[in-house]
Motif scaffolding. Structure first.
Motif, PDB file in Angstrom:
ATOM      1  N   UNK A   1      -8.511  98.531  22.779  1.00 25.14           N
ATOM      2  CA  UNK A   1      -8.829  97.615  23.868  1.00 25.14           C
ATOM      3  C   UNK A   1      -7.594  96.834  24.322  1.00 25.14           C
ATOM      4  N   UNK A   2      -6.718  96.487  23.388  1.00 23.85           N
ATOM      5  CA  UNK A   2      -5.510  95.765  23.778  1.00 23.85           C
ATOM      6  C   UNK A   2      -4.605  96.654  24.626  1.00 23.85           C
ATOM      7  N   UNK A   3      -4.533  97.925  24.306  1.00 19.42           N
ATOM      8  CA  UNK A   3      -3.758  98.853  25.131  1.00 19.42           C
ATOM      9  C   UNK A   3      -4.354  98.979  26.530  1.00 19.42           C
ATOM     10  N   UNK A   4      -5.684  98.922  26.601  1.00 18.34           N
ATOM     11  CA  UNK A   4      -6.338  98.961  27.916  1.00 18.34           C
ATOM     12  C   UNK A   4      -5.974  97.725  28.730  1.00 18.34           C
ATOM     13  N   UNK A   5      -5.925  96.560  28.065  1.00 20.71           N
ATOM     14  CA  UNK A   5      -5.530  95.324  28.755  1.00 20.71           C
ATOM     15  C   UNK A   5      -4.097  95.434  29.247  1.00 20.71           C
ATOM     16  N   UNK A   6      -3.209  95.958  28.409  1.00 18.05           N
ATOM     17  CA  UNK A   6      -1.804  96.115  28.800  1.00 18.05           C
ATOM     18  C   UNK A   6      -1.678  97.044  30.002  1.00 18.05           C
ATOM     19  N   UNK A   7      -2.456  98.120  29.993  1.00 16.77           N
ATOM     20  CA  UNK A   7      -2.428  99.055  31.120  1.00 16.77           C
ATOM     21  C   UNK A   7      -2.869  98.369  32.409  1.00 16.77           C
ATOM     22  N   UNK A   8      -3.935  97.540  32.320  1.00 17.20           N
ATOM     23  CA  UNK A   8      -4.402  96.826  33.504  1.00 17.20           C
ATOM     24  C   UNK A   8      -3.365  95.793  33.962  1.00 17.20           C
ATOM     25  N   UNK A   9      -2.730  95.103  33.022  1.00 20.05           N
ATOM     26  CA  UNK A   9      -1.719  94.109  33.392  1.00 20.05           C
ATOM     27  C   UNK A   9      -0.517  94.779  34.045  1.00 20.05           C
TER      28      UNK A   9
ATOM     29  N   UNK B   1       2.450  95.519  39.065  1.00 21.59           N
ATOM     30  CA  UNK B   1       3.026  96.366  40.109  1.00 21.59           C
ATOM     31  C   UNK B   1       2.468  96.013  41.483  1.00 21.59           C
ATOM     32  N   UNK B   2       1.158  95.733  41.534  1.00 21.71           N
ATOM     33  CA  UNK B   2       0.564  95.329  42.809  1.00 21.71           C
ATOM     34  C   UNK B   2       1.105  93.980  43.259  1.00 21.71           C
ATOM     35  N   UNK B   3       1.290  93.068  42.310  1.00 18.41           N
ATOM     36  CA  UNK B   3       1.809  91.743  42.638  1.00 18.41           C
ATOM     37  C   UNK B   3       3.238  91.833  43.158  1.00 18.41           C
TER      38      UNK B   3
END
Length: 239
Positions: free
Chosen positions: A10-18, A23-25
């Protein structure tokens, strides 16, 4: 290293989303920067400007920047909704109901914790900045699933066994009631047959207490059979 209290997956999933959000920011900030640069290139070509001209330039820039920022905020909201939809969809497949605490989204302490996590993951000496993390795929919730599924199967089996037992009981009751009904009908026909074709004798027999009791008992049995058939059809539908 800063942690969010999640397991590695789950932490890797959070990192992927961040990483996606960063990149969008960055892309949106470049767009805002280009708004100012376009203004410099297109409007700031003279040495002096009147107050009205400066006001007009700033108002135009405000409209453009406002539109860009609003567009990004709306897009961020929609993106977060899609992310929540993915999580809720997986949970619903396993009959789970996830809960959210909106007040935590403005919790300063938690926000600072996320900021520290981002700093540790992306900004600290480039240790993890170039690390590629595999894209998490939508998968069933693995932890505790076997136990949850086993309990659900056991519960359904127990309910099914109870339903079968109730159905069997009703079937036996219905069979017994039908047998009694047929026996009563046969006895009644034999009694009526024994009276022959004499109109007066038959009338007198029908007025006797034995006949009335027999008729009343047969009526009750008919009602009982109807009720048992109704219950039986309901249990068969449930099964």
């Amino acid at each position: 290293m800063a942690e969010l209290g999640l397991n590695e997956h789950h932490q890797n999933a959070v990192i992927s989303y961040m990483r996606f959000a960063r990149s969008k920011r960055a892309l949106r900030l470049k767009t805002v920067d280009s708004c100012f640069q376009d203004l410099k290139d297109s409007r700031l070509t003279e040495d002096t400007f009147t107050v009205d001209e400066v006001t007009e330039i700033l108002d135009g820039l405000k409209v453009v920047v406002h539109s860009e920022v609003e567009s990004e905020l709306i897009n961020t909201t929609y993106t977060n909704v899609l992310l929540l939809r993915q999580l809720f969809y997986q949970a619903e497949k396993w009959y789970l109901k996830l809960q959210t605490e909106i007040s935590d989204l403005e919790n300063r302490e938690l926000l600072e914790q996320v900021a520290e996590f981002e700093k540790a993951e992306f900004l600290s000496s480039g240790k993890r900045a170039n690390t590629e993390i595999s894209k998490p795929k939508l998968a069933p919730l693995n932890e505790g699933v076997s136990e949850l599924l086993s309990k659900e199967i056991t519960r359904l089996q127990e309910e099914n066994d109870k339903l079968k037992a109730r159905l069997k009981t009703v079937e036996v009751q219905a069979t017994n009631a039908l047998d009694e009904k047929f026996n009563l009908e046969r006895v009644l026909k034999d009694l009526e047959k024994a009276q022959g074709n004499q109109e007066e004798l038959e009338k007198k027999f029908q007025e006797t207490a034995a006949y009335r009791n027999m008729k009343e008992l047969l009526t009750k049995k008919n009602e009982q059979v109807k009720e048992l058939r109704k219950r039986l059809s309901q249990y068969e539908a449930e099964d």
